[in-house]
Motif scaffolding. Structure first.
Motif, PDB file in Angstrom:
ATOM      1  N   LYS A 120       0.804  -0.954  -0.012  1.00  0.00           N
ATOM      2  CA  LYS A 120      -0.099  -0.098   0.041  1.00  0.00           C
ATOM      3  C   LYS A 120       0.805   1.266  -0.091  1.00  0.00           C
ATOM      4  N   CYS A 121       1.731   1.229   0.891  1.00  0.00           N
ATOM      5  CA  CYS A 121       2.840   2.404   1.052  1.00  0.00           C
ATOM      6  C   CYS A 121       3.390   2.592  -0.493  1.00  0.00           C
ATOM      7  N   ARG A 122       3.959   1.590  -0.825  1.00  0.00           N
ATOM      8  CA  ARG A 122       4.558   1.777  -2.117  1.00  0.00           C
ATOM      9  C   ARG A 122       3.538   2.209  -3.342  1.00  0.00           C
ATOM     10  N   ASP A 123       2.544   1.442  -3.309  1.00  0.00           N
ATOM     11  CA  ASP A 123       1.581   1.923  -4.515  1.00  0.00           C
ATOM     12  C   ASP A 123       1.338   3.647  -4.319  1.00  0.00           C
ATOM     13  N   ILE A 124       1.250   4.014  -3.112  1.00  0.00           N
ATOM     14  CA  ILE A 124       0.646   5.339  -2.968  1.00  0.00           C
ATOM     15  C   ILE A 124       1.876   6.126  -3.118  1.00  0.00           C
ATOM     16  N   PHE A 125       2.991   5.922  -2.927  1.00  0.00           N
ATOM     17  CA  PHE A 125       4.247   6.466  -3.231  1.00  0.00           C
ATOM     18  C   PHE A 125       4.385   6.584  -4.915  1.00  0.00           C
ATOM     19  N   LEU A 126       4.262   5.523  -5.417  1.00  0.00           N
ATOM     20  CA  LEU A 126       4.386   5.504  -7.029  1.00  0.00           C
ATOM     21  C   LEU A 126       3.244   6.240  -7.639  1.00  0.00           C
ATOM     22  N   MET A 127       2.068   6.167  -7.087  1.00  0.00           N
ATOM     23  CA  MET A 127       1.047   6.860  -7.828  1.00  0.00           C
ATOM     24  C   MET A 127       1.305   8.335  -7.784  1.00  0.00           C
ATOM     25  N   ARG A 128       2.012   9.075  -6.504  1.00  0.00           N
ATOM     26  CA  ARG A 128       2.378  10.190  -6.393  1.00  0.00           C
ATOM     27  C   ARG A 128       3.639  10.596  -7.201  1.00  0.00           C
ATOM     28  N   ARG A 129       4.673   9.875  -7.301  1.00  0.00           N
ATOM     29  CA  ARG A 129       5.813  10.172  -7.967  1.00  0.00           C
ATOM     30  C   ARG A 129       6.131   9.716  -9.192  1.00  0.00           C
ATOM     31  N   GLU A 137      -6.327  12.957  -5.288  1.00  0.00           N
ATOM     32  CA  GLU A 137      -6.892  11.660  -6.252  1.00  0.00           C
ATOM     33  C   GLU A 137      -6.514  10.178  -5.544  1.00  0.00           C
ATOM     34  N   ILE A 138      -5.267  10.356  -5.013  1.00  0.00           N
ATOM     35  CA  ILE A 138      -4.711   8.941  -4.268  1.00  0.00           C
ATOM     36  C   ILE A 138      -5.734   8.821  -3.159  1.00  0.00           C
ATOM     37  N   ALA A 139      -6.209   9.655  -2.380  1.00  0.00           N
ATOM     38  CA  ALA A 139      -6.895   9.464  -1.184  1.00  0.00           C
ATOM     39  C   ALA A 139      -8.267   8.864  -1.659  1.00  0.00           C
ATOM     40  N   ARG A 140      -8.783   9.304  -2.690  1.00  0.00           N
ATOM     41  CA  ARG A 140     -10.120   9.166  -3.117  1.00  0.00           C
ATOM     42  C   ARG A 140      -9.872   7.546  -3.905  1.00  0.00           C
ATOM     43  N   SER A 145      -8.103   8.984   4.128  1.00  0.00           N
ATOM     44  CA  SER A 145      -7.807  10.587   4.074  1.00  0.00           C
ATOM     45  C   SER A 145      -6.513  10.993   3.378  1.00  0.00           C
ATOM     46  N   ILE A 146      -6.600  12.193   2.995  1.00  0.00           N
ATOM     47  CA  ILE A 146      -5.248  13.038   2.403  1.00  0.00           C
ATOM     48  C   ILE A 146      -4.104  12.972   3.511  1.00  0.00           C
ATOM     49  N   ASN A 147      -4.350  13.060   4.647  1.00  0.00           N
ATOM     50  CA  ASN A 147      -3.556  12.863   5.797  1.00  0.00           C
ATOM     51  C   ASN A 147      -2.910  11.886   5.772  1.00  0.00           C
ATOM     52  N   SER A 148      -3.440  10.639   5.446  1.00  0.00           N
ATOM     53  CA  SER A 148      -2.936   9.014   5.312  1.00  0.00           C
ATOM     54  C   SER A 148      -2.050   8.879   4.216  1.00  0.00           C
ATOM     55  N   VAL A 149      -2.541   9.492   3.085  1.00  0.00           N
ATOM     56  CA  VAL A 149      -1.679   9.513   1.863  1.00  0.00           C
ATOM     57  C   VAL A 149      -0.215  10.254   2.129  1.00  0.00           C
ATOM     58  N   LYS A 151       1.267  10.620   4.813  1.00  0.00           N
ATOM     59  CA  LYS A 151       1.867   9.921   5.730  1.00  0.00           C
ATOM     60  C   LYS A 151       2.623   8.767   5.073  1.00  0.00           C
ATOM     61  N   HIS A 152       1.964   8.271   4.325  1.00  0.00           N
ATOM     62  CA  HIS A 152       2.520   6.947   3.353  1.00  0.00           C
ATOM     63  C   HIS A 152       3.720   7.652   2.710  1.00  0.00           C
ATOM     64  N   ILE A 153       3.567   8.572   1.876  1.00  0.00           N
ATOM     65  CA  ILE A 153       4.460   9.393   1.107  1.00  0.00           C
ATOM     66  C   ILE A 153       5.773   9.661   1.785  1.00  0.00           C
ATOM     67  N   ALA A 154       5.663  10.278   2.954  1.00  0.00           N
ATOM     68  CA  ALA A 154       6.584  10.721   3.725  1.00  0.00           C
ATOM     69  C   ALA A 154       7.312   9.433   4.359  1.00  0.00           C
ATOM     70  N   ARG A 155       6.469   8.381   4.655  1.00  0.00           N
ATOM     71  CA  ARG A 155       7.344   7.247   5.088  1.00  0.00           C
ATOM     72  C   ARG A 155       8.153   6.444   3.897  1.00  0.00           C
ATOM     73  N   ALA A 156       7.497   6.473   2.808  1.00  0.00           N
ATOM     74  CA  ALA A 156       8.275   5.991   1.529  1.00  0.00           C
ATOM     75  C   ALA A 156       9.480   6.749   1.379  1.00  0.00           C
ATOM     76  N   LEU A 157       9.433   8.169   1.592  1.00  0.00           N
ATOM     77  CA  LEU A 157      10.616   8.975   1.203  1.00  0.00           C
ATOM     78  C   LEU A 157      11.686   8.823   2.181  1.00  0.00           C
ATOM     79  N   ARG A 158      11.271   8.672   3.595  1.00  0.00           N
ATOM     80  CA  ARG A 158      12.395   8.498   4.566  1.00  0.00           C
ATOM     81  C   ARG A 158      13.184   7.086   4.372  1.00  0.00           C
TER      82      ARG A 158
END
Length: 172
Positions: A120-129, A137-140, A145-149, A151-158
């Protein structure tokens, strides 16, 4: 009359294994299939009940099939981008065999870092980047929530920065 939460809970108990098997045959990954089915149930809970119990069940199966298809589309698109763009960029920006080797090693380290993330984290990160989707759009699409999106992106970046720290230091 029972609440929608109770109904969706019963649907989960009755159908999640079959839905996971259906999706797993398509995506060929147990963890990804489980994530997709969980997301389908989250979206179904948020959407509310249909007219009949049979409609609720049919919507779950259709949503699971559609989510598996969407997963394949995203993976295919990412593969096209990676195979089409990165080799060209690597060859254009590398002036020596050593630099090319370093670039391939960094790319390999990035692939490993992405593989170590939860699906899930990888998919969200790749959807964004990679896909360039907005957080909204990713949240939908993910039913979160957008906040969760964020957090996933920040986790992936770190995680990627930590995994690539040696390669980043070598460039500087």
């Amino acid at each position: 009359m029972t609440s929608w939460g109770s109904k969706i809970g019963r649907l989960f108990v009755e159908h999640h294994r079959r839905l996971e098997a259906l999706v797993r045959r398509s995506v060929r990954n147990r963890e990804t299939a489980a994530d997709i089915v969980q997301d389908v149930f989250v979206r179904a809970l948020a959407a509310g009940p249909r007219a009949t119990a049979e409609d609720d069940r049919n919507v779950l199966y259709a949503a699971a099939r559609n989510a598996a298809i969407e997963h394949h589309r995203r993976e295919h698109r990412r593969a096209e981008i990676i195979s089409g763009v990165l080799p060209e960029q690597m060859h254009a920006s590398t002036s020596s065999t050593e630099a090319g080797l370093e670039a391939r090693q960094a790319l390999s380290a990035l692939d490993e870092a992405l593989a170590a993330l939860s699906p899930k984290c990888r998919d969200i990160f790749l959807m964004r980047r990679v896909d360039g989707l907005s957080n909204k759009e990713i949240a939908r699409l993910q039913g979160i929530s957008i906040n969760s999106v964020e957090k996933h992106i920040a986790r992936a970046l770190r995680h990627c920065q930590a995994s690539l720290a040696d390669h980043i230091r070598e460039e500087n």
